[in-house]
Design a protein around this motif. Structure first.
Motif, PDB file in Angstrom:
ATOM      1  N   THR A   1      41.731   7.756   5.358  1.00  0.00           N
ATOM      2  CA  THR A   1      41.495   8.629   6.507  1.00  0.00           C
ATOM      3  C   THR A   1      41.055   7.802   7.706  1.00  0.00           C
ATOM      4  O   THR A   1      41.503   8.035   8.840  1.00  0.00           O
ATOM      5  N   LYS A   2      40.176   6.837   7.486  1.00  0.00           N
ATOM      6  CA  LYS A   2      39.706   5.961   8.563  1.00  0.00           C
ATOM      7  C   LYS A   2      40.871   5.210   9.201  1.00  0.00           C
ATOM      8  O   LYS A   2      40.959   5.106  10.429  1.00  0.00           O
ATOM      9  N   ASN A   3      41.779   4.699   8.383  1.00  0.00           N
ATOM     10  CA  ASN A   3      42.925   3.962   8.912  1.00  0.00           C
ATOM     11  C   ASN A   3      43.841   4.860   9.730  1.00  0.00           C
ATOM     12  O   ASN A   3      44.323   4.469  10.803  1.00  0.00           O
ATOM     13  N   TYR A   4      44.086   6.078   9.233  1.00  0.00           N
ATOM     14  CA  TYR A   4      44.880   7.050   9.981  1.00  0.00           C
ATOM     15  C   TYR A   4      44.225   7.322  11.334  1.00  0.00           C
ATOM     16  O   TYR A   4      44.882   7.323  12.385  1.00  0.00           O
ATOM     17  N   TYR A   5      42.936   7.588  11.261  1.00  0.00           N
ATOM     18  CA  TYR A   5      42.154   7.920  12.453  1.00  0.00           C
ATOM     19  C   TYR A   5      42.213   6.784  13.475  1.00  0.00           C
ATOM     20  O   TYR A   5      42.488   7.010  14.664  1.00  0.00           O
ATOM     21  N   ASN A   6      41.984   5.561  13.047  1.00  0.00           N
ATOM     22  CA  ASN A   6      41.986   4.420  13.958  1.00  0.00           C
ATOM     23  C   ASN A   6      43.354   4.192  14.598  1.00  0.00           C
ATOM     24  O   ASN A   6      43.447   3.829  15.778  1.00  0.00           O
ATOM     25  N   ASN A   7      44.406   4.399  13.838  1.00  0.00           N
ATOM     26  CA  ASN A   7      45.752   4.240  14.392  1.00  0.00           C
ATOM     27  C   ASN A   7      46.008   5.246  15.514  1.00  0.00           C
ATOM     28  O   ASN A   7      46.647   4.925  16.519  1.00  0.00           O
ATOM     29  N   ILE A   8      45.497   6.462  15.339  1.00  0.00           N
ATOM     30  CA  ILE A   8      45.679   7.486  16.378  1.00  0.00           C
ATOM     31  C   ILE A   8      44.822   7.158  17.591  1.00  0.00           C
ATOM     32  O   ILE A   8      45.285   7.235  18.739  1.00  0.00           O
ATOM     33  N   VAL A   9      43.571   6.784  17.365  1.00  0.00           N
ATOM     34  CA  VAL A   9      42.660   6.456  18.464  1.00  0.00           C
ATOM     35  C   VAL A   9      43.220   5.316  19.301  1.00  0.00           C
ATOM     36  O   VAL A   9      43.194   5.359  20.542  1.00  0.00           O
ATOM     37  N   HIS A  10      43.747   4.281  18.636  1.00  0.00           N
ATOM     38  CA  HIS A  10      44.237   3.093  19.339  1.00  0.00           C
ATOM     39  C   HIS A  10      45.718   3.185  19.678  1.00  0.00           C
ATOM     40  O   HIS A  10      46.323   2.209  20.137  1.00  0.00           O
ATOM     41  N   LYS A  11      46.306   4.370  19.421  1.00  0.00           N
ATOM     42  CA  LYS A  11      47.701   4.656  19.777  1.00  0.00           C
ATOM     43  C   LYS A  11      48.682   3.645  19.181  1.00  0.00           C
ATOM     44  O   LYS A  11      49.629   3.196  19.854  1.00  0.00           O
ATOM     45  N   THR A  12      48.446   3.282  17.930  1.00  0.00           N
ATOM     46  CA  THR A  12      49.378   2.422  17.200  1.00  0.00           C
ATOM     47  C   THR A  12      50.130   3.211  16.128  1.00  0.00           C
ATOM     48  O   THR A  12      50.783   2.629  15.273  1.00  0.00           O
ATOM     49  N   ASP A  13      49.982   4.530  16.176  1.00  0.00           N
ATOM     50  CA  ASP A  13      50.633   5.390  15.183  1.00  0.00           C
ATOM     51  C   ASP A  13      52.082   5.658  15.565  1.00  0.00           C
ATOM     52  O   ASP A  13      52.520   5.364  16.692  1.00  0.00           O
ATOM     53  N   LYS A  14      52.833   6.228  14.613  1.00  0.00           N
ATOM     54  CA  LYS A  14      54.219   6.626  14.851  1.00  0.00           C
ATOM     55  C   LYS A  14      54.390   8.109  14.533  1.00  0.00           C
ATOM     56  O   LYS A  14      55.389   8.535  13.968  1.00  0.00           O
ATOM     57  N   ILE A  15      53.395   8.893  14.899  1.00  0.00           N
ATOM     58  CA  ILE A  15      53.376  10.325  14.607  1.00  0.00           C
ATOM     59  C   ILE A  15      54.253  11.067  15.618  1.00  0.00           C
ATOM     60  O   ILE A  15      54.247  10.754  16.813  1.00  0.00           O
ATOM     61  N   GLU A  16      54.986  12.047  15.132  1.00  0.00           N
ATOM     62  CA  GLU A  16      55.875  12.825  15.988  1.00  0.00           C
ATOM     63  C   GLU A  16      55.100  13.500  17.111  1.00  0.00           C
ATOM     64  O   GLU A  16      53.957  13.942  16.930  1.00  0.00           O
ATOM     65  N   ALA A  17      55.755  13.615  18.267  1.00  0.00           N
ATOM     66  CA  ALA A  17      55.118  14.160  19.470  1.00  0.00           C
ATOM     67  C   ALA A  17      54.672  15.605  19.276  1.00  0.00           C
ATOM     68  O   ALA A  17      53.691  16.036  19.897  1.00  0.00           O
ATOM     69  N   LYS A  18      55.357  16.364  18.424  1.00  0.00           N
ATOM     70  CA  LYS A  18      55.005  17.774  18.261  1.00  0.00           C
ATOM     71  C   LYS A  18      53.584  17.960  17.728  1.00  0.00           C
ATOM     72  O   LYS A  18      52.943  18.980  17.990  1.00  0.00           O
ATOM     73  N   PHE A  19      53.080  16.982  16.984  1.00  0.00           N
ATOM     74  CA  PHE A  19      51.729  17.090  16.448  1.00  0.00           C
ATOM     75  C   PHE A  19      50.659  16.775  17.503  1.00  0.00           C
ATOM     76  O   PHE A  19      49.481  17.065  17.298  1.00  0.00           O
ATOM     77  N   LYS A  20      51.085  16.186  18.621  1.00  0.00           N
ATOM     78  CA  LYS A  20      50.140  15.797  19.670  1.00  0.00           C
ATOM     79  C   LYS A  20      50.140  16.761  20.845  1.00  0.00           C
ATOM     80  O   LYS A  20      49.267  16.675  21.712  1.00  0.00           O
ATOM     81  N   ALA A  21      51.093  17.673  20.859  1.00  0.00           N
ATOM     82  CA  ALA A  21      51.253  18.570  22.000  1.00  0.00           C
ATOM     83  C   ALA A  21      50.027  19.455  22.197  1.00  0.00           C
ATOM     84  O   ALA A  21      49.597  20.155  21.278  1.00  0.00           O
ATOM     85  N   GLY A  22      49.450  19.394  23.392  1.00  0.00           N
ATOM     86  CA  GLY A  22      48.339  20.263  23.727  1.00  0.00           C
ATOM     87  C   GLY A  22      46.989  19.860  23.182  1.00  0.00           C
ATOM     88  O   GLY A  22      45.990  20.560  23.408  1.00  0.00           O
ATOM     89  N   VAL A  23      46.908  18.752  22.456  1.00  0.00           N
ATOM     90  CA  VAL A  23      45.617  18.310  21.918  1.00  0.00           C
ATOM     91  C   VAL A  23      44.799  17.709  23.066  1.00  0.00           C
ATOM     92  O   VAL A  23      45.302  16.865  23.803  1.00  0.00           O
ATOM     93  N   PRO A  24      43.556  18.137  23.257  1.00  0.00           N
ATOM     94  CA  PRO A  24      42.768  17.627  24.390  1.00  0.00           C
ATOM     95  C   PRO A  24      42.535  16.131  24.300  1.00  0.00           C
ATOM     96  O   PRO A  24      42.385  15.576  23.211  1.00  0.00           O
ATOM     97  N   HIS A  25      42.507  15.489  25.463  1.00  0.00           N
ATOM     98  CA  HIS A  25      42.267  14.045  25.494  1.00  0.00           C
ATOM     99  C   HIS A  25      41.589  13.687  26.811  1.00  0.00           C
ATOM    100  O   HIS A  25      42.194  13.722  27.870  1.00  0.00           O
ATOM    101  N   TRP A  26      40.298  13.358  26.729  1.00  0.00           N
ATOM    102  CA  TRP A  26      39.536  12.869  27.887  1.00  0.00           C
ATOM    103  C   TRP A  26      39.283  11.401  27.630  1.00  0.00           C
ATOM    104  O   TRP A  26      38.428  11.036  26.838  1.00  0.00           O
ATOM    105  N   ASN A  27      40.029  10.552  28.312  1.00  0.00           N
ATOM    106  CA  ASN A  27      40.028   9.128  28.024  1.00  0.00           C
ATOM    107  C   ASN A  27      38.636   8.508  28.119  1.00  0.00           C
ATOM    108  O   ASN A  27      38.253   7.697  27.274  1.00  0.00           O
ATOM    109  N   PHE A  28      37.858   8.901  29.130  1.00  0.00           N
ATOM    110  CA  PHE A  28      36.519   8.326  29.304  1.00  0.00           C
ATOM    111  C   PHE A  28      35.630   8.579  28.092  1.00  0.00           C
ATOM    112  O   PHE A  28      35.010   7.658  27.540  1.00  0.00           O
ATOM    113  N   MET A  29      35.564   9.849  27.647  1.00  0.00           N
ATOM    114  CA  MET A  29      34.686  10.173  26.528  1.00  0.00           C
ATOM    115  C   MET A  29      35.240   9.644  25.212  1.00  0.00           C
ATOM    116  O   MET A  29      34.482   9.286  24.310  1.00  0.00           O
TER     117      MET A  29
END
Length: 248
Positions: A92-120
């Motif tokens: 889970t940690k590895n999955y999480y880190n890949n998403i946080v650091h944008k090194t994942d290859k997850i389909e765009a449909k799973f990211k649509a509309g998910v909030p993202h405040w870069n500063f926080m």
């Protein structure tokens, strides 16, 4: 007494942000809110989760994957494909880190509309931030602890977010009872959820992924749902009436 009250407050405030903001809002969009309120709850998440701050963006994306691929090889956290609780946490940690650091290859449909405040997102993930919160917890214990055994609670403070996650992602897929037939191993861990603020009604949630009230039976009280109703009444959020939402 002060230490126990502090532990209980941290447990439930951290959990509230996880179930209300990260889970029901970021992942499932069960309700809407203005950009200003979204930033407000981002900040509250950082304060209440502290050293174990979980990115609302990464959590939202990962949880959508969990619903789409529950108990398959593509599930980010499934006991069925993990050797142990700690093996699942590491994956889970590895999955999480890949998403946080944008090194994942997850389909765009799973990211649509998910909030993202870069500063926080950046602030919460900084080791300086995590160590700073951890230091505050330690200083609080040094000031108010009245027995040596109280210091054994500190690791839970440090990892509060992941601790909450593993209770559901591991135990609620292995133990409990079932109200509804689903295509995975999700179970209701507790008949009265005094511990996880409704999150332990996992079987109910996997059956009706867009339903803001996780409880169904008379004894299944979801403590987070009245909070959602209150915020809806105050026009802080707008609760969606259509329960047939995505990622069920």
């Amino acid at each position: 007494m002060v230490i126990l009250l502090f532990f209980i407050a941290h447990w439930y405030l951290s959990l509230l942000m996880q179930t209300f903001f990260l889970h029901r809002y970021a992942a499932h969009k069960m309700f809407t809110m203005s950009p200003a309120w979204e930033k407000f709850f981002y900040i509250l998440t950082w304060i209440f989760q502290g050293s174990s701050f979980l990115s609302p963006y990464a959590y939202g994306v990962m949880h959508r994957l969990h619903h789409a691929y529950a108990d398959t090889e593509n599930d980010p956290h499934s006991p069925s494909f993990s050797k142990s609780l700690f093996d699942m946490m590491w994956k889970t940690k590895n999955y999480y880190n890949n998403i946080v650091h944008k090194t994942d290859k997850i389909e765009a449909k799973f990211k649509a509309g998910v909030p993202h405040w870069n500063f926080m997102e950046r602030l919460g993930d900084l080791w300086l931030s995590r160590l700073g919160w951890g230091t505050l917890y330690l200083l609080f214990y040094l000031q108010f602890a009245t027995a040596w055994w109280m210091f054994f609670l500190l690791p839970i403070h440090f990892l509060m977010g992941p601790v909450h996650g593993v209770i559901i992602n591991w135990y609620a897929h292995r133990y409990g009872y079932v109200n509804f037939k689903v295509d995975d191993t999700a179970k209701n861990l507790l008949p009265f959820d005094f511990l996880m603020m409704g999150e332990s009604y996992h079987n109910n949630h996997h059956k009706f992924g867009g339903r803001a009230n996780f409880g169904f039976k008379w004894h299944e009280f979801d403590p987070t749902y009245p909070f959602i109703l209150l915020l809806n009444k105050l026009n802080i959020i707008k609760l969606k009436t259509n329960n047939d939402l995505k990622y069920m």
